[in-house]
Write an enzyme that holds these catalytic residues in place. Structure first.
Site, PDB file in Angstrom:
ATOM      1  CG  ASP A  16      18.685  19.692  59.908  1.00 62.70           C
ATOM      2  OD1 ASP A  16      18.171  19.455  58.759  1.00 62.70           O
ATOM      3  OD2 ASP A  16      17.791  19.723  61.145  1.00 62.70           O
ATOM      4  CG  MET A  17      20.560  25.707  58.589  1.00 64.19           C
ATOM      5  SD  MET A  17      20.910  26.203  57.981  1.00 64.19           S
ATOM      6  CE  MET A  17      19.222  26.976  57.423  1.00 64.19           C
ATOM      7  CG  ASP A  18      16.361  25.662  59.841  1.00 64.11           C
ATOM      8  OD1 ASP A  18      17.408  26.688  60.002  1.00 64.11           O
ATOM      9  OD2 ASP A  18      15.960  25.262  59.261  1.00 64.11           O
ATOM     10  CE  LYS A 149      17.479  16.876  56.101  1.00 60.54           C
ATOM     11  NZ  LYS A 149      16.872  17.758  57.073  1.00 60.54           N
ATOM     12  CG  ASP A 174      15.980  18.977  64.621  1.00 54.57           C
ATOM     13  OD1 ASP A 174      15.326  20.214  64.719  1.00 54.57           O
ATOM     14  OD2 ASP A 174      16.047  18.890  63.112  1.00 54.57           O
TER      15      ASP A 174
END
Length: 225
Positions: A16-18, A149, A174
């Site tokens: 995942d990124m953020d 998501k 996260d």
């Protein structure tokens, strides 16, 4: 499919990124507060928590409902994107252990994917500042899916693009929405909670940071039943 260790395989690792790869949640909070001021309303940490791991469309809809504004959603989304891109251009930090884990996975020759609810424009801007960010084998953004998501579509799309079995992949997340998405797709999950708690579960490791995670960790987690 790549073999790591005797008899144990890991097909791919998805980031995942953020809040997982990069520390951008605080940038989103700044942008949300700025845009809400333009809409004539306030914004709290509790408001941000309601949106962690969500899509831009969900964020804008929430902000408009929260402010009671009649602004066009497309206009508000553009405000958000412009504000966040400006903050990203000023610089951002990687999450602890993220660069090291990404480098370890890529050095082992494992396919890697970025699976984010952010837009393609956002992902491109961030990856330009991430060591190894240009080496992801697949990037799935919020622009690429119909269902965001916590729906499994983003992770199923990433696995399909690589031709791998999601059940033999590890996903790093996260947020509860991201964890739910990866779990529903069949992935093993490493959860590093940012703003909201995430409980342990089968084929899920909850860690304080990615500093606690390495390839043997992912191998063990993916192989577990």
């Amino acid at each position: 499919m790549r073999v790591i260790g005797a008899g144990v395989t890991v097909d791919a690792v998805f980031f995942d990124m953020d809040g997982t790869l990069v520390d951008t949640e605080k940038l989103w909070f700044q942008a949300e507060r700025s845009v809400m001021r333009r809409l004539g309303a306030g914004w709290s940490a509790a408001d941000q928590e309601n949106l962690v791991g969500g899509s831009m469309s969900a964020t804008v809809a929430y902000m408009l409902a929260r402010s009671g504004s009649g602004r066009d959603p497309g206009e508000v989304a553009a405000w958000m994107i412009d504000t966040v891109l400006g903050l990203i251009a000023e610089g951002f930090e990687l999450m602890p252990g993220a660069a090291e884990l990404l480098a370890e996975v890529q050095a082992a020759g494992l396919p890697t994917g970025l699976v984010t609810s952010s837009t393609r424009l956002m992902a491109d801007a961030v990856l330009g500042g991430v060591p190894g960010g240009d080496a992801f084998d697949v990037v799935v953004t919020g622009d690429d899916v119909e269902r965001f998501k916590p729906d499994p579509e983003p992770y199923l799309m990433a696995a399909s693009a690589l031709g791998v079995d999601p059940a033999r992949c590890a996903a790093l997340e996260d947020s509860p929405a991201g964890v739910a998405s990866a779990t529903a797709a069949g992935c093993a999950v490493v959860a590093v909670p940012s703003l909201l708690p995430i409980p342990p579960a089968a084929r899920r490791l909850v860690a304080e940071s990615l500093k606690q995670v390495d390839l043997p960790t992912l191998r063990h987690l993916t192989a577990s039943s």
